[in-house]
Structures are given as C-alpha cells and as structure tokens.
Design a protein around this motif. Structure first.
Motif, PDB file in Angstrom:
ATOM      1  N   THR A   1       0.829  -1.215   0.000  1.00 33.13           N
ATOM      2  CA  THR A   1       0.000   0.000   0.000  1.00 33.13           C
ATOM      3  C   THR A   1       0.859   1.260   0.000  1.00 33.13           C
ATOM      4  N   ASP A   2       1.871   1.299   0.852  1.00 34.86           N
ATOM      5  CA  ASP A   2       2.748   2.476   0.916  1.00 34.86           C
ATOM      6  C   ASP A   2       3.500   2.686  -0.391  1.00 34.86           C
ATOM      7  N   THR A   3       3.961   1.581  -0.987  1.00 36.40           N
ATOM      8  CA  THR A   3       4.701   1.682  -2.246  1.00 36.40           C
ATOM      9  C   THR A   3       3.809   2.222  -3.360  1.00 36.40           C
ATOM     10  N   LEU A   4       2.589   1.704  -3.457  1.00 37.61           N
ATOM     11  CA  LEU A   4       1.672   2.168  -4.506  1.00 37.61           C
ATOM     12  C   LEU A   4       1.335   3.644  -4.334  1.00 37.61           C
ATOM     13  N   LEU A   5       1.119   4.079  -3.095  1.00 39.38           N
ATOM     14  CA  LEU A   5       0.820   5.495  -2.856  1.00 39.38           C
ATOM     15  C   LEU A   5       2.006   6.378  -3.228  1.00 39.38           C
ATOM     16  N   ASP A   6       3.221   5.928  -2.894  1.00 38.26           N
ATOM     17  CA  ASP A   6       4.416   6.691  -3.261  1.00 38.26           C
ATOM     18  C   ASP A   6       4.533   6.832  -4.777  1.00 38.26           C
ATOM     19  N   PHE A   7       4.339   5.739  -5.475  1.00 38.82           N
ATOM     20  CA  PHE A   7       4.446   5.779  -6.938  1.00 38.82           C
ATOM     21  C   PHE A   7       3.303   6.601  -7.540  1.00 38.82           C
ATOM     22  N   PHE A   8       2.103   6.476  -6.968  1.00 42.21           N
ATOM     23  CA  PHE A   8       0.964   7.256  -7.474  1.00 42.21           C
ATOM     24  C   PHE A   8       1.264   8.753  -7.413  1.00 42.21           C
ATOM     25  N   ASN A   9       1.759   9.198  -6.290  1.00 42.97           N
ATOM     26  CA  ASN A   9       2.023  10.626  -6.110  1.00 42.97           C
ATOM     27  C   ASN A   9       3.125  11.130  -7.039  1.00 42.97           C
ATOM     28  N   LYS A  10       4.137  10.310  -7.259  1.00 44.44           N
ATOM     29  CA  LYS A  10       5.232  10.732  -8.154  1.00 44.44           C
ATOM     30  C   LYS A  10       4.787  10.672  -9.617  1.00 44.44           C
ATOM     31  N   LEU A  11       4.044   9.644  -9.995  1.00 48.51           N
ATOM     32  CA  LEU A  11       3.579   9.525 -11.374  1.00 48.51           C
ATOM     33  C   LEU A  11       2.559  10.611 -11.722  1.00 48.51           C
ATOM     34  N   LYS A  12       1.803  11.046 -10.730  1.00 48.23           N
ATOM     35  CA  LYS A  12       0.781  12.069 -10.964  1.00 48.23           C
ATOM     36  C   LYS A  12       1.414  13.371 -11.453  1.00 48.23           C
ATOM     37  N   LYS A  13       2.623  13.646 -11.013  1.00 45.89           N
ATOM     38  CA  LYS A  13       3.298  14.891 -11.393  1.00 45.89           C
ATOM     39  C   LYS A  13       3.633  14.945 -12.875  1.00 45.89           C
ATOM     40  N   VAL A  14       3.699  13.768 -13.529  1.00 46.43           N
ATOM     41  CA  VAL A  14       3.994  13.749 -14.969  1.00 46.43           C
ATOM     42  C   VAL A  14       2.804  13.214 -15.766  1.00 46.43           C
ATOM     43  N   GLY A  15       1.625  13.196 -15.146  1.00 42.68           N
ATOM     44  CA  GLY A  15       0.408  12.790 -15.841  1.00 42.68           C
ATOM     45  C   GLY A  15       0.335  11.318 -16.173  1.00 42.68           C
ATOM     46  N   ALA A  16       1.023  10.479 -15.386  1.00 43.60           N
ATOM     47  CA  ALA A  16       1.041   9.040 -15.676  1.00 43.60           C
ATOM     48  C   ALA A  16       0.536   8.229 -14.486  1.00 43.60           C
TER      49      ALA A  16
END
Length: 463
Positions: free
Chosen positions: A341-356
């Motif tokens: 869960t923590d890993t997915l949230l971390d990746f979600f937040n970083k990917l959101k910054k580049v629209g992915a």
C-alpha cells in the motif's frame, strides 16, 4: 462399405495436412483412438475419409465404415507406417502447478527464467490480456506458443495470428456480414472468430483458449482491436450481425463475448515500422519486458541445446480446468499489506506529477496479481512480486520529453532503493544494480533516464 485399396502413404499425408490447415470438423473427433504423426494426433476415420479425396477424388462418408482395432481402416493406416494409439486420458488436477510447467519447459531446451514464468502465468490469471515486449528474437512469441501448447488438450484451442500493417478495422479478426448477400457472414481466414465461437460454447467453459497476436503494434491497435478493448471492461458482447429472421440460418452467432477461458497474448517489437500503444491499451494489460542477460547468452552459446517442443504438447492439459477456474475467480482477497500500500501510494504521487498516475482499475488488478502470486508461488519474495507489478502496471505509461521526465525518473528510482543507498550511484556512476529494493524497476528507470538524456524523448517500450 469397402475402403479402396489404392490409398497410399502420400494420400494419408495429404489428408493429415488438410486437417492441420482446416481443423477437425464438428462431430469428427475420435472417441477412443488417434493416428500419431510428428507427435500430433488425428482422428483415424477422418484421416481415411480425407485420404480418399487425394486417391480417388471424393471424401468417404465416415458413417459407412468402421474404425477400431481389427478394422479395414486401421489396417490400411498401419500398413502405411502410421501408429495408432489410444486417446490420451487427461487426468484433471484440482490445482494448477507452475513448478510442473517449469520442469516440462526445461526439457524442451528453451531458456526461460523462472521469474519470467512466474510473472507471465500470474499476469494471465490476474487479467487475461498480456503484452510481451522487448528484444526481438528473445522468445516472446515462443513463450506464448509453448505455454498454450502445454496447457491445451487440442491444437484448435490456440490461434497464432500475425498482425498486418494494413489492418484498419476489426474485419481482420472478426470478419464481416456479406453486403451482397444478406444472411451470409464472411469469416476471417486466420481462425480468430472460430476460436471465439468455440471458447464461448458452454461445453468448452472449462478449457483454456489462446489468441496470440504476433507483432500486434504493426498496425494501430486501437483501430482493429477496439471491440476487444471495450468488451474486456464492460463484460458485454461484440455484435457481429443483425439477429433478424434472415440471419437465423447463419452458423455465426449474432454476438460473441470474451469468456473467462479466453487468454489474449500480444507480442511487440519497437522500430520505425511500428506504432506506440495508447494509455487505453496499456491500462488493460500486464506488460512484460523480455531482456537477455549476459549470463543467459553465455549459457545459450555454450550449450546450444536444440529446441524440441513436440514433447511438451498437452503435458499440462490436466490442469487446464484448474487454470480457468483460477482466472474466473473474482474474489481474490489480499491480506493487509502495508508495504504494498505504501509503495503504490508513493508511486501514485510521483507519477501524478507527470500525468502518468494509475486509476482504480490498475490498483485493483495489482492487488489481484499479488493475491494470486501469494497462493500460486508462496516462496516468491514479497519485494520481487511488488517489483513485478511496478514494472508491468505502473511504468509502461511513462513517455515524454527530457524536460518532463528527467527529474521524475530520478525520483521514481529513489523509491526502488533501500534506506541509505544513493541514486547517483545508479543513474550517474553506472553501479551494477543489485541488492536494491526493486531491481527490475530500477534497471528500467536507469535505461529510460539514459535514453531521455541521449535522445531528448523516451518511452517505456523504447528504453
């Protein structure tokens, strides 16, 4: 009815070739015996009926002669050097065993890494649409083909289709109603629609069927595959022709669905002749990249083991029903997993910054993948499983310019490290990637980082 005595071996060989090309007609299967040729099995009476076409110009009526031990049909086949054996009785197994697959594959001479097989099988069960990308000649199509041959009882359960560069609509896969003769449907020659029709029959619900699209990005996927992509999510059916009175005599149904026992595998090569996938396609698939390590190439060059796929046909057919049942299960429950869960949230937040960033569908499919992996391969380390889903479901949508991605790639790379490790060692100093948290994903991000630096633009498939 007496079978003509002038039927010779060449006529029988021509009959076998005809069956290979046309398939076995409905109600022509043998219930007890098979003719064996080149490790394939064929119905003896059908072979004899077709052999007479090449010997005497007409097909024999199978109702007018007998098959079985001591019959004229079997005598002629055996006198011409053909072996007749009892049909395989596939013993159904209640559990799918991926270790048995690995054991049987090793005997073929194919060099396929265990972790790659883990990812491929689990991905198919989590979502029956998998895209294999990466190095040309690394075995993408071969993996799909050999797995289908291993788990399917009959060759008719698999269809390999080379995608054409001129495919602009669905007709290449699904055919079309004949505009000049209402009530007549034109089937595609590649057999895709026949495969779908067979997979949809209630009596075949427990059998796996495989559609393998070779070089599926040689044409725009969104054009020829649009109906499939839509139905994957809606669970609706693809309309083929009007269900009116004039169509009642047509053997092709008015609609066809994508049942849970149908598995679709696409292979992808990236060059100047191919097209990139849209997020719509990537979001519906698990994307598995093929790489060849120096150790794997060394092993191949030293051993040069000949590849023999004949011995693997049907070896896993007894597990076909169990495999389908796992794929049909929509109630996979994953125990609470804070690391995931923590890993997915971390990746979600970083990917959101580049629209992915990813949506609910991808997140749900990731949880299903991990739940299946935990049950199917209990000793598969947790971080390796999470690494696989990052690589297959989160990174494939990354593409863009240096200005857009350079910083994001470094930030995502940092999420793949253990505490105390420095991203500069991998992105700048080319340190060998080992003993990090998610090595598979970090290696991909490093390649993308170097690609965007060299070319000013990068995508997942091109790095």
């Amino acid at each position: 009815m007496k079978i003509p005595e002038n039927i010779r071996r060449e006529h029988i060989l021509n009959a076998i070739q005809k069956i290979r090309e046309d398939g076995v007609p409905d109600h022509a299967q043998s219930s007890t015996y098979d003719v064996v040729y080149e490790e394939e099995r064929f119905p003896p009476k059908l072979v004899m009926a077709y052999a007479n076409i090449f010997a005497n110009g007409e097909e024999l009526d199978r109702r007018n002669f007998e098959g079985g031990r001591g019959t004229e049909c079997f005598r002629i086949l055996e006198e011409n050097g053909f072996r007749i054996v009892e049909k395989k009785k596939y013993q159904l197994q209640t559990k799918f065993d991926v270790e048995k697959l690995k054991e049987d594959l090793r005997k073929t001479g194919l060099l396929l890494e265990d972790r790659l097989l883990n990812r491929f099988v689990t991905a198919l069960l989590a979502k029956p649409f998998v895209i294999l990308t990466g190095l040309a000649g690394a075995g993408k199509t071969k993996l799909a083909q050999v797995f289908a041959q291993w788990i399917c009882e009959k060759a008719e359960q698999m269809c390999i289709v080379p995608v054409g560069a001129d495919w602009t609509n669905r007709e290449a896969l699904l055919g079309y109603p004949n505009a000049l003769n209402e009530g007549e449907y034109v089937l595609p020659e590649n057999g895709v629609l026949n495969l779908l029709i067979e997979a949809n029959k209630p009596e075949n619900a427990g059998k796996p069927y495989f559609l393998i699209l070779d070089e599926m990005n040689l044409s725009h996927v969104e054009r020829y595959f649009a109906d499939f992509l839509s139905v994957m999510e809606s669970q609706d059916r693809i309309p083929l022709h009007p269900e009116t009175e004039i169509w009642k005599g047509c053997k092709v149904p008015g609609q066809v669905g994508l049942p849970a026992n149908l598995f679709i595998v696409g292979t992808v090569n990236i060059d100047e002749t191919t097209y990139m996938f849209s997020p719509k396609v990537l979001d519906r698939a698990n994307v598995i990249e093929f790489r060849v390590t120096s150790e794997e190439m060394k092993r191949f060059l030293e051993h040069k083991t000949p590849i023999d796929l004949n011995n693997i046909r049907g070896k896993g057919a007894g597990m076909g029903k169990a495999f389908v049942e796992m794929a049909e299960n929509r109630k996979w429950q994953l125990k609470e997993n804070k690391n995931l869960t923590d890993t997915l949230l971390d990746f979600f937040n970083k990917l959101k910054k580049v629209g992915a960033e990813f949506g609910y569908r991808s997140a749900g499919e990731i949880y299903v993948f991990v739940a299946i992996a935990n049950q199917l391969i209990p000793d598969w380390p947790e971080n390796e499983v999470i690494d696989a889903v990052i690589m297959q479901k989160l990174l494939p949508k990354l593409h863009g310019s240096q200005r857009k991605l350079e910083g994001a790639l470094r930030t995502l790379g940092e999420l793949c490290l253990k505490e105390g490790q420095d991203i500069e060692d991998y992105f700048v100093k080319d340190k060998v990637i080992e003993k990090v948290k998610y090595p598979l994903s970090l290696d991909k991000l490093v390649r993308m980082y170097k690609g965007v630096g060299n070319n000013g633009f990068v995508s997942y498939a091109e790095a």
